[in-house]
Design a protein around this motif. Structure first.
Motif, PDB file in Angstrom:
ATOM      1  N   GLY A 535       0.771  -1.388   0.045  1.00  0.00           N
ATOM      2  CA  GLY A 535       0.143  -0.087  -0.025  1.00  0.00           C
ATOM      3  C   GLY A 535       0.842   1.342   0.068  1.00  0.00           C
ATOM      4  O   GLY A 535       0.537   2.136  -0.779  1.00  0.00           O
ATOM      5  N   ALA A 536       1.951   1.301   0.887  1.00  0.00           N
ATOM      6  CA  ALA A 536       2.752   2.235   0.799  1.00  0.00           C
ATOM      7  C   ALA A 536       3.531   2.743  -0.535  1.00  0.00           C
ATOM      8  O   ALA A 536       3.567   3.745  -1.301  1.00  0.00           O
ATOM      9  CB  ALA A 536       3.942   2.230   1.764  1.00  0.00           C
ATOM     10  N   VAL A 537       3.994   1.868  -1.079  1.00  0.00           N
ATOM     11  CA  VAL A 537       4.470   1.670  -2.560  1.00  0.00           C
ATOM     12  C   VAL A 537       3.755   2.153  -3.585  1.00  0.00           C
ATOM     13  O   VAL A 537       3.824   3.038  -4.322  1.00  0.00           O
ATOM     14  CB  VAL A 537       5.128   0.321  -2.767  1.00  0.00           C
ATOM     15  CG1 VAL A 537       5.715   0.321  -4.290  1.00  0.00           C
ATOM     16  CG2 VAL A 537       6.375   0.038  -2.115  1.00  0.00           C
ATOM     17  N   GLN A 538       2.354   1.685  -3.542  1.00  0.00           N
ATOM     18  CA  GLN A 538       1.357   2.089  -4.467  1.00  0.00           C
ATOM     19  C   GLN A 538       0.953   3.697  -4.180  1.00  0.00           C
ATOM     20  O   GLN A 538       0.656   4.530  -5.116  1.00  0.00           O
ATOM     21  CB  GLN A 538       0.056   1.219  -4.229  1.00  0.00           C
ATOM     22  CG  GLN A 538       0.176   0.025  -5.013  1.00  0.00           C
ATOM     23  CD  GLN A 538      -0.820  -0.970  -4.438  1.00  0.00           C
ATOM     24  OE1 GLN A 538      -1.879  -0.700  -3.870  1.00  0.00           O
ATOM     25  NE2 GLN A 538      -0.961  -2.255  -5.250  1.00  0.00           N
ATOM     26  N   LYS A 539       0.943   4.072  -2.806  1.00  0.00           N
ATOM     27  CA  LYS A 539       0.731   5.332  -2.629  1.00  0.00           C
ATOM     28  C   LYS A 539       1.701   6.273  -2.995  1.00  0.00           C
ATOM     29  O   LYS A 539       1.711   7.320  -3.648  1.00  0.00           O
ATOM     30  CB  LYS A 539       0.713   5.621  -1.057  1.00  0.00           C
ATOM     31  CG  LYS A 539       0.125   7.057  -0.585  1.00  0.00           C
ATOM     32  CD  LYS A 539       0.061   6.935   0.667  1.00  0.00           C
ATOM     33  CE  LYS A 539      -0.337   8.590   1.225  1.00  0.00           C
ATOM     34  NZ  LYS A 539      -0.392   8.720   2.636  1.00  0.00           N
ATOM     35  N   LYS A 540       2.970   5.892  -3.036  1.00  0.00           N
ATOM     36  CA  LYS A 540       4.264   6.534  -3.568  1.00  0.00           C
ATOM     37  C   LYS A 540       4.089   6.688  -5.036  1.00  0.00           C
ATOM     38  O   LYS A 540       4.477   7.800  -5.581  1.00  0.00           O
ATOM     39  CB  LYS A 540       5.518   5.874  -3.264  1.00  0.00           C
ATOM     40  CG  LYS A 540       6.791   6.427  -3.912  1.00  0.00           C
ATOM     41  CD  LYS A 540       8.053   5.657  -3.211  1.00  0.00           C
ATOM     42  CE  LYS A 540       9.225   6.097  -3.986  1.00  0.00           C
ATOM     43  NZ  LYS A 540      10.439   5.120  -3.550  1.00  0.00           N
ATOM     44  N   GLN A 541       3.673   5.476  -5.660  1.00  0.00           N
ATOM     45  CA  GLN A 541       3.811   5.578  -7.230  1.00  0.00           C
ATOM     46  C   GLN A 541       2.461   6.383  -7.710  1.00  0.00           C
ATOM     47  O   GLN A 541       2.598   7.166  -8.478  1.00  0.00           O
ATOM     48  CB  GLN A 541       3.281   4.114  -7.668  1.00  0.00           C
ATOM     49  CG  GLN A 541       4.551   3.204  -7.675  1.00  0.00           C
ATOM     50  CD  GLN A 541       4.380   1.801  -8.101  1.00  0.00           C
ATOM     51  OE1 GLN A 541       3.070   1.490  -8.396  1.00  0.00           O
ATOM     52  NE2 GLN A 541       5.409   1.100  -8.330  1.00  0.00           N
ATOM     53  N   ALA A 542       1.589   6.561  -6.592  1.00  0.00           N
ATOM     54  CA  ALA A 542       0.167   7.498  -7.071  1.00  0.00           C
ATOM     55  C   ALA A 542       0.833   8.898  -7.137  1.00  0.00           C
ATOM     56  O   ALA A 542       0.424   9.618  -8.035  1.00  0.00           O
ATOM     57  CB  ALA A 542      -0.844   7.246  -6.221  1.00  0.00           C
ATOM     58  N   LEU A 543       1.498   9.284  -6.182  1.00  0.00           N
ATOM     59  CA  LEU A 543       2.041  10.713  -5.996  1.00  0.00           C
ATOM     60  C   LEU A 543       2.924  10.824  -7.337  1.00  0.00           C
ATOM     61  O   LEU A 543       2.980  11.912  -7.695  1.00  0.00           O
ATOM     62  CB  LEU A 543       2.796  10.828  -4.505  1.00  0.00           C
ATOM     63  CG  LEU A 543       1.768  10.680  -3.433  1.00  0.00           C
ATOM     64  CD1 LEU A 543       2.816  10.756  -2.249  1.00  0.00           C
ATOM     65  CD2 LEU A 543       0.946  11.970  -3.604  1.00  0.00           C
ATOM     66  N   ILE A 544       3.847   9.998  -7.569  1.00  0.00           N
ATOM     67  CA  ILE A 544       4.848  10.139  -8.643  1.00  0.00           C
ATOM     68  C   ILE A 544       3.871  10.410 -10.101  1.00  0.00           C
ATOM     69  O   ILE A 544       4.197  11.416 -10.842  1.00  0.00           O
ATOM     70  CB  ILE A 544       5.732   9.161  -8.877  1.00  0.00           C
ATOM     71  CG1 ILE A 544       6.712   9.020  -7.529  1.00  0.00           C
ATOM     72  CG2 ILE A 544       6.611   9.089 -10.189  1.00  0.00           C
ATOM     73  CD1 ILE A 544       7.546   8.016  -7.380  1.00  0.00           C
ATOM     74  N   LEU A 545       2.713   9.593 -10.108  1.00  0.00           N
ATOM     75  CA  LEU A 545       2.022   9.652 -11.395  1.00  0.00           C
ATOM     76  C   LEU A 545       1.211  10.808 -11.373  1.00  0.00           C
ATOM     77  O   LEU A 545       1.191  11.446 -12.376  1.00  0.00           O
ATOM     78  CB  LEU A 545       1.365   8.367 -11.428  1.00  0.00           C
ATOM     79  CG  LEU A 545       2.026   6.926 -11.639  1.00  0.00           C
ATOM     80  CD1 LEU A 545       0.817   5.638 -11.584  1.00  0.00           C
ATOM     81  CD2 LEU A 545       2.590   7.049 -13.003  1.00  0.00           C
ATOM     82  N   GLY A 546       0.846  11.297 -10.311  1.00  0.00           N
ATOM     83  CA  GLY A 546       0.037  12.782  -9.999  1.00  0.00           C
ATOM     84  C   GLY A 546       0.950  13.845 -10.485  1.00  0.00           C
ATOM     85  O   GLY A 546       0.509  14.871 -11.177  1.00  0.00           O
ATOM     86  N   ALA A 547       1.992  13.869  -9.900  1.00  0.00           N
ATOM     87  CA  ALA A 547       3.125  14.792 -10.481  1.00  0.00           C
ATOM     88  C   ALA A 547       3.388  14.815 -12.089  1.00  0.00           C
ATOM     89  O   ALA A 547       3.594  15.808 -12.496  1.00  0.00           O
ATOM     90  CB  ALA A 547       4.329  14.592  -9.613  1.00  0.00           C
ATOM     91  N   HIS A 548       3.693  13.622 -12.305  1.00  0.00           N
ATOM     92  CA  HIS A 548       3.899  13.575 -13.946  1.00  0.00           C
ATOM     93  C   HIS A 548       2.513  14.069 -14.405  1.00  0.00           C
ATOM     94  O   HIS A 548       2.819  14.879 -15.579  1.00  0.00           O
ATOM     95  CB  HIS A 548       4.110  12.014 -14.268  1.00  0.00           C
ATOM     96  CG  HIS A 548       5.388  11.691 -14.118  1.00  0.00           C
ATOM     97  ND1 HIS A 548       6.620  12.068 -14.587  1.00  0.00           N
ATOM     98  CD2 HIS A 548       5.871  10.541 -13.008  1.00  0.00           C
ATOM     99  CE1 HIS A 548       7.662  11.459 -14.124  1.00  0.00           C
ATOM    100  NE2 HIS A 548       7.379  10.552 -13.429  1.00  0.00           N
ATOM    101  N   ALA A 549       1.326  13.606 -14.307  1.00  0.00           N
ATOM    102  CA  ALA A 549       0.200  14.466 -14.654  1.00  0.00           C
ATOM    103  C   ALA A 549       0.173  15.610 -14.572  1.00  0.00           C
ATOM    104  O   ALA A 549      -0.184  16.455 -15.797  1.00  0.00           O
ATOM    105  CB  ALA A 549      -1.041  13.615 -14.252  1.00  0.00           C
ATOM    106  N   GLU A 550       0.426  16.141 -13.467  1.00  0.00           N
ATOM    107  CA  GLU A 550       0.348  17.841 -13.298  1.00  0.00           C
ATOM    108  C   GLU A 550       1.334  18.441 -14.314  1.00  0.00           C
ATOM    109  O   GLU A 550       1.109  19.576 -14.872  1.00  0.00           O
ATOM    110  CB  GLU A 550       0.785  18.144 -11.895  1.00  0.00           C
ATOM    111  CG  GLU A 550       0.551  19.522 -11.617  1.00  0.00           C
ATOM    112  CD  GLU A 550      -0.940  20.045 -11.799  1.00  0.00           C
ATOM    113  OE1 GLU A 550      -1.003  21.426 -12.047  1.00  0.00           O
ATOM    114  OE2 GLU A 550      -1.582  19.229 -11.638  1.00  0.00           O
ATOM    115  N   ARG A 551       2.822  17.815 -14.275  1.00  0.00           N
ATOM    116  CA  ARG A 551       3.642  18.462 -15.158  1.00  0.00           C
ATOM    117  C   ARG A 551       3.235  18.260 -16.583  1.00  0.00           C
ATOM    118  O   ARG A 551       3.253  19.573 -17.553  1.00  0.00           O
ATOM    119  CB  ARG A 551       5.009  17.447 -15.207  1.00  0.00           C
ATOM    120  CG  ARG A 551       6.173  17.725 -15.982  1.00  0.00           C
ATOM    121  CD  ARG A 551       7.139  16.775 -15.928  1.00  0.00           C
ATOM    122  NE  ARG A 551       7.995  16.671 -17.125  1.00  0.00           N
ATOM    123  CZ  ARG A 551       7.991  16.109 -18.045  1.00  0.00           C
ATOM    124  NH1 ARG A 551       6.986  15.135 -18.335  1.00  0.00           N
ATOM    125  NH2 ARG A 551       8.784  16.270 -19.277  1.00  0.00           N
TER     126      ARG A 551
END
Length: 699
Positions: A535-551
């Motif tokens: 769950g922690a790894v998936q949350k981290k990946q979600a944040l990274i993917l969100g940052a990529h989407a915002e970029r």
């Protein structure tokens, strides 16, 4: 009668000597050549020799009894007046010593000896059965490999023994079947034992001939047949001894000895089966069925019919029927490859071959999907033996009878575990592997145990893959090492390819059609902790993917697309680099390219540029208009200065006093009239001063 008994005794003596000689030959040849079955058949011959030894004693005693009876009858007829022979009662029996010995022999000695024969046959059969080596025709004893030699010499010896035994057996059985000499019936026991020896020796001779062509399966079968035959004969003889105790005895009727095998009698006298069946049928129908023409015809044709049936069944081995999902390999004298070097592979349909054992067909369901259970032992139904399929795979419980652990790489560093700790984790890997046979020759002949080898390859490749894999990955670059989540499909493909390549390298001849990683999960004891980590790894990946989407969203809104924004960034970087190098030509070129790139950009850059261009146009137009107005005003001033000044003055007053009540007073300059203006007067009445509206509205 004496001559007849002596003749049977001579036959018994001849058979006994022949059996002893055959026993010695078979034993010596077996020890010399190293063939276990040749030595084993010698003990079968010895059992026949023991039976003939008993028959020698029995017929010798019979001949003595018959000689004594003849002598007594001659003396009684020659000297009727002698007082010594007048006693015809109990005194006469005192002189019948040989006859009394014969009675004791047939009543006690033969049954006791039959029991000893049964013990010998069963005991030697069990001993030989335990001593059968892996290849009965190739070794001398269990666990002791001995080089064999001269199979053709052994085959010739066995053929000679079989031929002489067959002749003696037919002669002895023919004498026992003589209706004129009922005293010869015991010869049937020895004849049956000889016919059994003849059949076994002849079959063994054929098997030894095949050994010359490296075909050993037939001699291996005979290695089991001989001990089993001895055990069966021993059990039969033992049962006959027990049944003879309770069988009623009629004086003057022949009593069949216990060691007279009924099973071997089927081979030596097949007509006895018909006689027994005829007696039962006669009893059931109440008339002599055995006297009908059909029965007589059947009795005459039974042997040809049996032979015809056996030959027909044997010739059916020339036909091979291969099912639609099968393939077959035909071995010719044990060789699956023909003279042209091609495998004798047969597809579905009807095929003809040489009869067994010249050609042997091995059929395999090559289209059938087979399954291997890697990393676990499935549960099976105790009644049907079928595998119980799991409908759901949850982390918190075990799914199979046994589940094995595998090592996987951990995302934590060594420092997080402590000094000396290895950054690895344990997971349960329940991986079903489905495969089918694609090369039947390689699958059968390249390896002794292909299924076990494929299973070992699967375990090896799974261990190698999981040792470098992780439970989850942080980026797309590590997807090929993932065992869970989105990387499972790619991990499945990689592991399948590795197993297929390893199987092809070993020439297994199999094709991997499916490999499942759905059963990879952490041990049930730590499933909750694994879920937290994932769950922690998936949350981290979600944040990274969100940052990529915002970029991507920001760049797209600025330049219209991410790629064009990167292009602008590269041009700007080159422009700054050129300015640092003070390259005027390069700077001008890059400035032009950068301006063109910005001009072609979309998004916020396009909007800002268009807004700035519009603002510049507006300012330029207004400046031009002001200039033209000033030029016009200057021309008007030059034409009428006073009028222009008065007009400008009035325009100023008009603009500044637009919201003020103005009074215009016209008077002469010399006039002294005074005007008083009440500046407190309200120009607009308030809301409270509006009265009289109600009366006005009523009216």
């Amino acid at each position: 009668m004496t001559a007849s008994s002596k003749r049977a005794e001579y036959v018994a003596w001849a058979s006994l000597i022949l059996n002893v000689v055959f026993f010695a030959i078979a034993l010596l040849v077996g020890r010399w050549s190293g063939f276990f079955v040749v030595s084993a058949v010698s003990w079968l011959i010895l059992s026949s020799a023991i039976i003939w030894f008993v028959l020698v004693i029995q017929f010798h005693q019979r001949s003595l009894a018959e000689q004594e009876k003849l002598d007594m009858s001659q003396l009684a007829g020659a000297e009727r007046d002698s007082t010594i022979f007048r006693a015809k009662g109990e005194h006469a029996t005192l002189f019948a010593v040989a006859q009394r010995r014969l009675q004791v022999l047939e009543k006690w000695f033969i049954p006791v000896f039959a029991a000893l024969t049964a013990v010998y046959q069963a005991g030697i059969g069990l001993y030989l059965l335990k001593g059968i080596p892996a290849f009965a025709g190739m070794t001398q004893g269990a666990g002791a490999e001995v080089e064999t030699k001269q199979p053709l010499v052994c085959a010739i010896c066995m053929t000679a023994i079989a031929f002489v035994s067959f002749l003696m057996s037919r002669y002895a059985i023919g004498m026992s079947a003589s209706s004129s000499e009922p005293g010869w019936k015991p010869l049937r026991a020895g004849g049956s034992s000889l016919i059994g020896t003849a059949v076994v020796c002849f079959t063994l001779a054929v098997a030894l001939a095949f050994v010359q062509f490296n075909v050993v399966f037939l001699i291996n079968i005979i290695g089991y047949v001989i001990p089993v035959l001895l055990i069966v004969l021993g059990v039969e003889t033992g049962l006959n001894v027990i049944l003879d105790i309770y069988r009623p005895r009629i004086k003057g009727q022949y009593g069949r000895a216990a060691f007279d095998s009924r099973l071997l009698g089927i081979i030596s006298e097949p007509g006895e089966i018909l006689h027994t069946a005829a007696g039962a049928i006669d009893y059931q129908f109440g008339f002599k069925v055995s006297q009908t023409w059909f029965y007589k015809l059947l009795a005459k044709a039974i042997v040809p019919l049996i032979l015809f049936a056996c030959i027909t069944l044997y010739l059916l081995s020339c036909i091979v029927v291969v099912a639609p999902n099968e393939e077959s390999i035909i071995e010719h004298f044990g060789n699956p490859v023909n003279d042209a070097g091609k495998v004798r592979l047969v597809g579905p349909g009807l095929t003809f071959k040489y009869p067994w054992p010249i050609d042997i067909a091995y059929k395999y369901p090559t289209k059938k999907i087979r399954e291997l259970y890697i990393g676990y032992v499935p549960k099976t139904d105790p009644k049907t033996g079928q595998v119980i399929r799991e409908r759901e795979l949850l982390w918190g419980k075990s799914h199979y009878e046994q589940e094995y652990n595998v090592l996987v790489a951990s995302e934590q560093t060594t420092g997080e575990f402590g000094e000396g700790a290895v950054p690895v984790s344990l997971v349960k890997a329940n991986v079903p592997v489905h495969y089918r046979i694609k090369d039947l020759y390689s699958f059968i002949y390249e390896h002794n145990k292909p299924k076990e080898l494929l299973e070992s390859i699967c375990y090896r490749e799974l261990a190698k893959f999981t040792a470098s894999a992780r439970i989850e990955v942080d980026d797309q670059a590590g997807i090929e090492h993932s065992l869970l989540g989105s990387g499972r499909a790619e991990a499945k493909r990689i592991l399948t390819d590795r197993i297929q390549k390893a199987a092809d390298a070993e020439h297994l001849g199999v094709e991997i059609v499916f490999l499942g990683l759905q059963g990879v999960h952490p041990p049930p004891e730590v499933a909750a902790d694994y879920q937290k980590v994932v769950g922690a790894v998936q949350k981290k990946q979600a944040l990274i993917l969100g940052a990529h989407a915002e970029r991507n969203k920001t760049l797209s809104s600025i330049a219209g697309s991410v790629s064009y924004a990167n292009h602008l960034y590269d041009l700007a970087a080159e422009y700054q680099s050129a300015k640092g190098k003070v390259d005027a030509g390069k700077i001008r070129q890059l400035a032009v390219e950068l301006d063109e790139a910005f001009a072609q950009a979309k998004g916020d850059i396009f909007a800002t540029l268009r807004k700035s261009q519009s603002y510049a146009f507006e300012k330029a137009t207004l400046a031009e208009a002001v200039g033209r107005r000033f030029s016009s005003q200057l021309n008007a001033y030059r034409a009428a200065k006073e009028i222009y000044k008065q007009q400008q003055r009035l325009m100023v007053l008009e603009d500044s006093m637009s919201n003020i009540r103005k009074y215009v007073v016209t008077a002469d300059a010399n006039d002294t009239q005074v005007f008083i203006v009440d500046v407190q007067e309200k120009l607009t009445p308030s809301l409270y001063e509006l009265t009289g509206l109600e009366e006005h509205s009523k009216k």
